[in-house]
Design a protein around this motif. Structure first.
Motif, PDB file in Angstrom:
ATOM      1  N   VAL A 194       0.838  -1.204   0.000  1.00  0.00           N
ATOM      2  CA  VAL A 194       0.000   0.000   0.000  1.00  0.00           C
ATOM      3  C   VAL A 194       0.869   1.248   0.000  1.00  0.00           C
ATOM      4  O   VAL A 194       0.562   2.242  -0.685  1.00  0.00           O
ATOM      5  CB  VAL A 194      -0.948  -0.003   1.214  1.00  0.00           C
ATOM      6  N   LEU A 195       1.964   1.224   0.744  1.00  0.00           N
ATOM      7  CA  LEU A 195       2.872   2.372   0.814  1.00  0.00           C
ATOM      8  C   LEU A 195       3.439   2.700  -0.568  1.00  0.00           C
ATOM      9  O   LEU A 195       3.440   3.863  -0.998  1.00  0.00           O
ATOM     10  CB  LEU A 195       3.999   2.078   1.800  1.00  0.00           C
ATOM     11  N   PHE A 196       3.902   1.681  -1.288  1.00  0.00           N
ATOM     12  CA  PHE A 196       4.446   1.911  -2.625  1.00  0.00           C
ATOM     13  C   PHE A 196       3.360   2.363  -3.603  1.00  0.00           C
ATOM     14  O   PHE A 196       3.619   3.176  -4.490  1.00  0.00           O
ATOM     15  CB  PHE A 196       5.132   0.649  -3.146  1.00  0.00           C
ATOM     16  N   LYS A 197       2.149   1.851  -3.450  1.00  0.00           N
ATOM     17  CA  LYS A 197       1.053   2.286  -4.317  1.00  0.00           C
ATOM     18  C   LYS A 197       0.725   3.761  -4.077  1.00  0.00           C
ATOM     19  O   LYS A 197       0.442   4.504  -5.031  1.00  0.00           O
ATOM     20  CB  LYS A 197      -0.190   1.423  -4.066  1.00  0.00           C
ATOM     21  N   LEU A 198       0.763   4.178  -2.812  1.00  0.00           N
ATOM     22  CA  LEU A 198       0.517   5.589  -2.501  1.00  0.00           C
ATOM     23  C   LEU A 198       1.599   6.480  -3.101  1.00  0.00           C
ATOM     24  O   LEU A 198       1.311   7.543  -3.653  1.00  0.00           O
ATOM     25  CB  LEU A 198       0.462   5.781  -0.980  1.00  0.00           C
ATOM     26  N   ILE A 199       2.848   6.040  -3.003  1.00  0.00           N
ATOM     27  CA  ILE A 199       3.955   6.815  -3.575  1.00  0.00           C
ATOM     28  C   ILE A 199       3.808   6.894  -5.089  1.00  0.00           C
ATOM     29  O   ILE A 199       4.028   7.950  -5.700  1.00  0.00           O
ATOM     30  CB  ILE A 199       5.309   6.189  -3.193  1.00  0.00           C
ATOM     31  N   GLN A 200       3.415   5.766  -5.688  1.00  0.00           N
ATOM     32  CA  GLN A 200       3.217   5.723  -7.136  1.00  0.00           C
ATOM     33  C   GLN A 200       2.100   6.680  -7.562  1.00  0.00           C
ATOM     34  O   GLN A 200       2.225   7.398  -8.573  1.00  0.00           O
ATOM     35  CB  GLN A 200       2.884   4.291  -7.558  1.00  0.00           C
ATOM     36  N   ARG A 201       1.031   6.708  -6.788  1.00  0.00           N
ATOM     37  CA  ARG A 201      -0.085   7.613  -7.094  1.00  0.00           C
ATOM     38  C   ARG A 201       0.329   9.068  -6.909  1.00  0.00           C
ATOM     39  O   ARG A 201      -0.010   9.925  -7.743  1.00  0.00           O
ATOM     40  CB  ARG A 201      -1.263   7.275  -6.179  1.00  0.00           C
ATOM     41  N   TYR A 202       1.054   9.354  -5.844  1.00  0.00           N
ATOM     42  CA  TYR A 202       1.530  10.727  -5.615  1.00  0.00           C
ATOM     43  C   TYR A 202       2.454  11.169  -6.743  1.00  0.00           C
ATOM     44  O   TYR A 202       2.347  12.292  -7.244  1.00  0.00           O
ATOM     45  CB  TYR A 202       2.269  10.811  -4.277  1.00  0.00           C
ATOM     46  N   ARG A 203       3.356  10.284  -7.158  1.00  0.00           N
ATOM     47  CA  ARG A 203       4.289  10.610  -8.236  1.00  0.00           C
ATOM     48  C   ARG A 203       3.543  10.940  -9.516  1.00  0.00           C
ATOM     49  O   ARG A 203       3.914  11.856 -10.260  1.00  0.00           O
ATOM     50  CB  ARG A 203       5.242   9.436  -8.477  1.00  0.00           C
ATOM     51  N   SER A 204       2.456  10.200  -9.774  1.00  0.00           N
ATOM     52  CA  SER A 204       1.669  10.430 -10.982  1.00  0.00           C
ATOM     53  C   SER A 204       0.880  11.731 -10.892  1.00  0.00           C
ATOM     54  O   SER A 204       0.863  12.527 -11.841  1.00  0.00           O
ATOM     55  CB  SER A 204       0.716   9.253 -11.208  1.00  0.00           C
ATOM     56  N   GLU A 205       0.228  11.977  -9.750  1.00  0.00           N
ATOM     57  CA  GLU A 205      -0.606  13.167  -9.608  1.00  0.00           C
ATOM     58  C   GLU A 205       0.219  14.440  -9.521  1.00  0.00           C
ATOM     59  O   GLU A 205      -0.141  15.467 -10.095  1.00  0.00           O
ATOM     60  CB  GLU A 205      -1.494  13.031  -8.367  1.00  0.00           C
ATOM     61  N   ALA A 206       1.333  14.377  -8.794  1.00  0.00           N
ATOM     62  CA  ALA A 206       2.181  15.554  -8.624  1.00  0.00           C
ATOM     63  C   ALA A 206       3.163  15.720  -9.770  1.00  0.00           C
ATOM     64  O   ALA A 206       3.852  16.739  -9.857  1.00  0.00           O
ATOM     65  CB  ALA A 206       2.949  15.466  -7.304  1.00  0.00           C
ATOM     66  N   GLN A 207       3.231  14.719 -10.656  1.00  0.00           N
ATOM     67  CA  GLN A 207       4.184  14.729 -11.773  1.00  0.00           C
ATOM     68  C   GLN A 207       5.593  15.018 -11.268  1.00  0.00           C
ATOM     69  O   GLN A 207       6.323  15.838 -11.814  1.00  0.00           O
ATOM     70  CB  GLN A 207       3.758  15.765 -12.820  1.00  0.00           C
ATOM     71  N   ASP A 208       5.926  14.311 -10.210  1.00  0.00           N
ATOM     72  CA  ASP A 208       7.220  14.501  -9.549  1.00  0.00           C
ATOM     73  C   ASP A 208       8.015  13.208  -9.637  1.00  0.00           C
ATOM     74  O   ASP A 208       7.889  12.323  -8.800  1.00  0.00           O
ATOM     75  CB  ASP A 208       7.000  14.901  -8.087  1.00  0.00           C
ATOM     76  N   GLU A 209       8.822  13.086 -10.691  1.00  0.00           N
ATOM     77  CA  GLU A 209       9.617  11.874 -10.875  1.00  0.00           C
ATOM     78  C   GLU A 209      10.769  11.799  -9.871  1.00  0.00           C
ATOM     79  O   GLU A 209      11.318  10.738  -9.625  1.00  0.00           O
ATOM     80  CB  GLU A 209      10.170  11.823 -12.309  1.00  0.00           C
ATOM     81  N   GLY A 210      11.155  12.936  -9.325  1.00  0.00           N
ATOM     82  CA  GLY A 210      12.286  12.949  -8.404  1.00  0.00           C
ATOM     83  C   GLY A 210      11.892  12.946  -6.945  1.00  0.00           C
ATOM     84  O   GLY A 210      12.662  13.375  -6.083  1.00  0.00           O
ATOM     85  N   GLU A 211      10.632  12.498  -6.667  1.00  0.00           N
ATOM     86  CA  GLU A 211      10.181  12.510  -5.277  1.00  0.00           C
ATOM     87  C   GLU A 211      11.108  11.666  -4.400  1.00  0.00           C
ATOM     88  O   GLU A 211      11.713  10.709  -4.877  1.00  0.00           O
ATOM     89  CB  GLU A 211       8.729  12.031  -5.167  1.00  0.00           C
ATOM     90  N   TYR A 212      11.209  12.050  -3.146  1.00  0.00           N
ATOM     91  CA  TYR A 212      12.177  11.405  -2.258  1.00  0.00           C
ATOM     92  C   TYR A 212      11.536  10.379  -1.328  1.00  0.00           C
ATOM     93  O   TYR A 212      12.231   9.739  -0.550  1.00  0.00           O
ATOM     94  CB  TYR A 212      12.903  12.459  -1.420  1.00  0.00           C
TER      95      TYR A 212
END
Length: 269
Positions: A194-212
């Motif tokens: 679930v944690l990785f899915k949330l990060i994946q969703r955030y990366r897609s919505e925020a268009q932030d490929e460099g998220e930490y």
């Protein structure tokens, strides 16, 4: 501190030039028609309708110049409003992104805390009834798989030690031990999924490929923990982890010696 320079647009500059030109023509016409002199003359002394001619002159030339100036200034105002709206849109987007990041950071911290809490609750016991808790659970799990595999392989004849056969033996022992501790591992794996899915969703919505966030999550993994996750993905015991590896390079920092390919290679004759 010097004042900022005022930059005029082409529309605005043209409009001001037309206003100045109209003013110059207005002054020139006033002098040309000798209007001030005509004001002090009696009506019978005036030659023709000077004021009517002056009005036509003002309306025909000066009025046209100033009307045209108004058109250009109107376009300049529209341009400024458009730029202002664009700046407001950019600021609104930045504000939304900051708000989104703050919300996700709160959610991420709660899941990381839950992740650490689940790891702390993991416990296994060896034959001496000694407890292996927390991150030591993964060390114990890895040792159980490895010792079972090595003991079995070293009783085999050299002719049996083919890469395909050893690969099947390792897979069987890994799945056997995984299923034995699956009830303990399920909360850990599901929370991590679930944690990785949330990060994946955030990366897609925020268009932030460099998220930490994914880097923080991966940095907490021990080699023994990666041993478990790698082979869970390898044997498709939890399908999501294969896609997570492709997206986040989860196993990028894993030592090659802990992967099944290297383990088998060390046991080949």
């Amino acid at each position: 501190m010097s004042a900022p320079k005022l930059k005029l647009s082409a529309y605005e500059l043209t409009g001001y030039l037309l206003i100045i030109a109209g003013t110059i023509v207005l002054v020139w016409g006033t002098i040309k028609f000798n209007l001030l002199h005509e004001l002090y003359l009696e009506p019978e002394q005036r030659k023709g309708n000077v004021f009517g001619e002056y009005g036509e002159f003002i309306g025909g030339i000066v009025g046209s110049l100033w009307a045209l100036a108004g058109v250009f200034l109107f376009f300049a105002t529209l341009t400024y409003q458009k730029n202002e709206f664009e700046l407001q849109r950019i600021e609104l987007h930045k504000t939304q992104r900051i708000y989104q990041q703050q919300n996700f950071s709160t959610l991420f911290i709660s899941f990381i805390s839950k992740h650490d809490e689940i790891i702390s609750s993991l416990t296994a016991y060896d034959i001496n009834n000694s407890a292996w808790s927390g991150t030591n659970f993964f060390v114990f799990f890895q040792e159980k798989v490895m010792s079972s595999f090595v003991q079995h392989v070293r009783t085999m004849a050299p002719a049996e030690k083919t890469p395909e056969h050893l690969s099947r033996v390792f897979q069987e022992y890994f799945i056997y031990h995984f299923q034995f501790y699956q009830s303990s591992l399920n909360p850990y794996l599901k929370n991590l999924s679930v944690l990785f899915k949330l990060i994946q969703r955030y990366r897609s919505e925020a268009q932030d490929e460099g998220e930490y966030y994914s880097f923080i999550t991966k940095a907490s993994f021990t080699q023994s923990e990666l041993f478990l996750l790698y082979h869970v993905a390898q044997y498709k015991l939890l399908k999501e982890f294969e896609s997570f590896h492709n997206t986040f390079d989860v196993f990028g920092d894993m030592a090659e010696e802990y992967k099944v390919e290297a383990i088998i290679a060390t046991e080949l004759p």
